[in-house]
Design an enzyme around this catalytic site. Structure first.
Site, PDB file in Angstrom:
ATOM      1  N   ALA A  65       0.871  -1.178   0.000  1.00 41.32           N
ATOM      2  CA  ALA A  65       0.000   0.000   0.000  1.00 41.32           C
ATOM      3  C   ALA A  65       0.906   1.225   0.000  1.00 41.32           C
ATOM      4  CB  ALA A  65      -0.887  -0.024   1.235  1.00 41.32           C
ATOM      5  N   GLU A 131       5.614  -5.029   6.833  1.00 38.46           N
ATOM      6  CA  GLU A 131       5.002  -3.927   7.592  1.00 38.46           C
ATOM      7  C   GLU A 131       5.685  -3.725   8.940  1.00 38.46           C
ATOM      8  OE1 GLU A 131       3.349  -6.304   5.973  1.00 38.46           O
ATOM      9  OE2 GLU A 131       1.550  -5.513   5.001  1.00 38.46           O
TER      10      GLU A 131
HETATM   11  N1  DAK Z   1       4.615   3.105  -0.855  1.00 39.75           N
HETATM   12  C1  DAK Z   1       4.983   4.269  -1.438  1.00 39.75           C
HETATM   13  N2  DAK Z   1       6.044   4.382  -2.240  1.00 39.75           N
HETATM   14  C2  DAK Z   1       6.801   3.302  -2.432  1.00 39.75           C
HETATM   15  C3  DAK Z   1       6.479   2.044  -1.832  1.00 39.75           C
HETATM   16  C4  DAK Z   1       5.325   1.987  -1.017  1.00 39.75           C
HETATM   17  N3  DAK Z   1       4.901   0.844  -0.450  1.00 39.75           N
HETATM   18  N4  DAK Z   1       7.427   1.147  -2.220  1.00 39.75           N
HETATM   19  C5  DAK Z   1       8.268   1.810  -3.015  1.00 39.75           C
HETATM   20  N5  DAK Z   1       7.911   3.098  -3.162  1.00 39.75           N
HETATM   21  C6  DAK Z   1       8.558   4.155  -3.942  1.00 39.75           C
HETATM   22  C7  DAK Z   1       9.824   4.638  -3.236  1.00 39.75           C
HETATM   23  O1  DAK Z   1       9.514   5.601  -2.264  1.00 39.75           O
HETATM   24  C8  DAK Z   1      10.579   5.207  -4.413  1.00 39.75           C
HETATM   25  O2  DAK Z   1      10.026   6.479  -4.726  1.00 39.75           O
HETATM   26  P1  DAK Z   1      10.989   7.777  -4.927  1.00 39.75           P
HETATM   27  O3  DAK Z   1      11.789   7.883  -3.691  1.00 39.75           O
HETATM   28  O4  DAK Z   1      11.812   7.413  -6.133  1.00 39.75           O
HETATM   29  O5  DAK Z   1      10.016   8.885  -5.158  1.00 39.75           O
HETATM   30  C9  DAK Z   1      10.227   4.271  -5.555  1.00 39.75           C
HETATM   31  O6  DAK Z   1       9.025   3.621  -5.176  1.00 39.75           O
HETATM   32  C10 DAK Z   1      11.292   3.202  -5.793  1.00 39.75           C
HETATM   33  O7  DAK Z   1      11.541   2.560  -4.549  1.00 39.75           O
HETATM   34  P2  DAK Z   1      13.018   2.366  -3.936  1.00 39.75           P
HETATM   35  O8  DAK Z   1      13.918   3.490  -4.370  1.00 39.75           O
HETATM   36  O9  DAK Z   1      12.865   2.142  -2.481  1.00 39.75           O
HETATM   37  O10 DAK Z   1      13.464   1.034  -4.686  1.00 39.75           O
HETATM   38  P3  DAK Z   1      14.487  -0.067  -4.173  1.00 39.75           P
HETATM   39  O11 DAK Z   1      14.669  -0.968  -5.331  1.00 39.75           O
HETATM   40  O12 DAK Z   1      15.690   0.556  -3.536  1.00 39.75           O
HETATM   41  O13 DAK Z   1      13.714  -0.846  -3.008  1.00 39.75           O
HETATM   42  C11 DAK Z   1      11.776  -1.998  -2.036  1.00 39.75           C
HETATM   43  C12 DAK Z   1      12.585  -1.616  -3.336  1.00 39.75           C
HETATM   44  C13 DAK Z   1      10.493  -2.662  -2.482  1.00 39.75           C
HETATM   45  C14 DAK Z   1      12.596  -2.966  -1.215  1.00 39.75           C
HETATM   46  C15 DAK Z   1      11.515  -0.695  -1.221  1.00 39.75           C
HETATM   47  O14 DAK Z   1      10.911   0.268  -2.087  1.00 39.75           O
HETATM   48  C16 DAK Z   1      10.599  -0.929  -0.068  1.00 39.75           C
HETATM   49  O15 DAK Z   1      11.001  -1.415   0.991  1.00 39.75           O
HETATM   50  N6  DAK Z   1       9.333  -0.506  -0.222  1.00 39.75           N
HETATM   51  C17 DAK Z   1       8.343  -0.563   0.848  1.00 39.75           C
HETATM   52  C18 DAK Z   1       7.892  -1.981   1.079  1.00 39.75           C
HETATM   53  C19 DAK Z   1       6.881  -2.054   2.214  1.00 39.75           C
HETATM   54  O16 DAK Z   1       7.207  -1.716   3.368  1.00 39.75           O
HETATM   55  N7  DAK Z   1       5.679  -2.450   1.906  1.00 39.75           N
HETATM   56  C20 DAK Z   1       4.563  -2.524   2.897  1.00 39.75           C
HETATM   57  C21 DAK Z   1       3.853  -1.204   2.980  1.00 39.75           C
HETATM   58  S1  DAK Z   1       2.543  -1.210   4.173  1.00 39.75           S
HETATM   59  C22 DAK Z   1      -5.143  -1.927   4.059  1.00 39.75           C
HETATM   60  C23 DAK Z   1      -4.727  -2.526   2.929  1.00 39.75           C
HETATM   61  C24 DAK Z   1      -3.365  -2.773   2.745  1.00 39.75           C
HETATM   62  C25 DAK Z   1      -2.461  -2.370   3.681  1.00 39.75           C
HETATM   63  C26 DAK Z   1      -2.877  -1.776   4.844  1.00 39.75           C
HETATM   64  C27 DAK Z   1      -4.229  -1.546   5.048  1.00 39.75           C
HETATM   65  N8  DAK Z   1      -6.539  -1.636   4.295  1.00 39.75           N
HETATM   66  C28 DAK Z   1      -7.517  -2.256   3.362  1.00 39.75           C
HETATM   67  C29 DAK Z   1      -6.944  -0.768   5.309  1.00 39.75           C
HETATM   68  C30 DAK Z   1      -1.053  -2.592   3.401  1.00 39.75           C
HETATM   69  C31 DAK Z   1      -0.053  -1.955   4.018  1.00 39.75           C
HETATM   70  C32 DAK Z   1       1.278  -2.000   3.372  1.00 39.75           C
HETATM   71  O17 DAK Z   1       1.457  -2.575   2.334  1.00 39.75           O
END
Ligand code: DAK
Length: 257
Positions: A65, A131
């Site tokens: 997300a 998360e």
């Molecule tokens: N959200 C926003 N932007 C994101 C993102 C995300 N989840 N993942 C990546 N990006 C963006 C980065 O900020 C970056 O943007 P700029 O800085 O260039 O503007 C761009 O995508 C490229 O990412 P990276 O530069 O970080 O790329 P890398 O290859 O170095 O790293 C990575 C890739 C996937 C390991 C890293 O981006 C990462 O750790 N991303 C976050 C992964 C994460 O923590 N995911 C879980 C998020 S929490 C719900 C439904 C769903 C949810 C909750 C509630 N309801 C129905 C209520 C779900 C919650 C989640 O998913």
């Protein structure tokens, strides 16, 4: 549609939804998810469509997300935004959905793939619920669906550490149907879809519904059912014979009575 591309007839009877926010690794913002919901509802009603494939791009199915959209929200903001109603609509889709996954399927991205009915993964796919690393926990079914898919021990490990599961491991643990080279991903997803598309759509819908039902039975209900059957074995001659044979150190002779 701003964040997805829909191809109604990607192959005869098979529709394709491509998540299309590549710069953000297909981070699932609210608009994107609303578009997915709307597309699925339309495809569900479209008689020319039998199976739906959802994919991302080579880097990511979806990296979760949109963290930037959630970061400053309060609990009450989250409650009022009520994203669950959008996500819930997706899992109510009647037609079978195949997720074709390359690259990252993290957090909500992983949960999204698990809301689909089958997953074809490329060798580069990485699944995870990271998360915990950003101070929260899965919110769209990860603690439930991942645990059911891969078992408690591995789900605990992934959710408590935020580690990723490679495509190979995801296959080993039964999370995905098949792992293929990147260039074969869509071919494989279409082959699977084509086979299903040949079946009676009514039977396919009813079968999907019945399988999903198995996830809705509570543990208590399952245990109660098991317990009754366990007691029932004590009404059989075979239980008496089996236990007596153990005590007398001989092989049992079962009669099926
Ligand atoms: N959200 C926003 N932007 C994101 C993102 C995300 N989840 N993942 C990546 N990006 C963006 C980065 O900020 C970056 O943007 P700029 O800085 O260039 O503007 C761009 O995508 C490229 O990412 P990276 O530069 O970080 O790329 P890398 O290859 O170095 O790293 C990575 C890739 C996937 C390991 C890293 O981006 C990462 O750790 N991303 C976050 C992964 C994460 O923590 N995911 C879980 C998020 S929490 C719900 C439904 C769903 C949810 C909750 C509630 N309801 C129905 C209520 C779900 C919650 C989640 O998913």
């Amino acid at each position: 549609m701003e964040f997805i591309i829909v191809t109604e007839q990607y192959y005869p009877g098979i529709a394709l939804i491509q998540l299309n926010r590549p710069k953000e690794l297909n981070a699932l913002n609210r608009k994107l998810m609303e578009e997915v919901r709307d597309a699925l509802q339309a495809l569900d009603k479209n008689e020319g469509v039998r199976v739906i494939i959802i994919t991302g791009n080579e880097q990511a199915f979806a990296a979760g997300a949109d963290i930037k959209q959630m970061a400053d929200k309060s609990a009450i903001d989250m409650l009022l935004i009520d994203q669950f109603s959008t996500w819930d609509q997706i899992r109510r889709t009647k037609k079978p959905i195949i997720a074709a996954v390359s690259g990252f399927a993290l957090g909500g991205g992983c949960e999204f793939t698990m809301m689909c009915d089958m997953i074809i993964a490329s060798e580069t796919a990485k699944f995870g619920q990271p998360e915990i690393k950003i101070g929260t926990i899965p919110g769209a079914g990860g603690t439930q669906r991942l645990t059911k898919a891969i078992g408690k021990a591995k789900a605990m490990e992934l959710i408590l550490t935020g580690r990723f599961l490679s495509a190979e491991e995801a296959h080993f643990y039964g999370l995905v149907n098949k792992v293929v080279p990147v260039e074969m991903l869509m071919h494989e997803a279409v082959e699977l879809a084509k086979e299903i598309a040949q079946m009676s759509p009514v039977a396919v819908q009813l079968a999907k519904e019945a399988i999903n039902r198995s996830f809705e039975t509570q543990l208590d209900e399952g245990l109660a059912f098991e317990r009754k059957n366990f007691y029932l074995t004590f009404a059989s001659a075979d239980q008496k014979e089996g236990m007596q044979a153990f005590i007398e150190k001989r092989k049992p002779t079962y009669t099926g009575k």
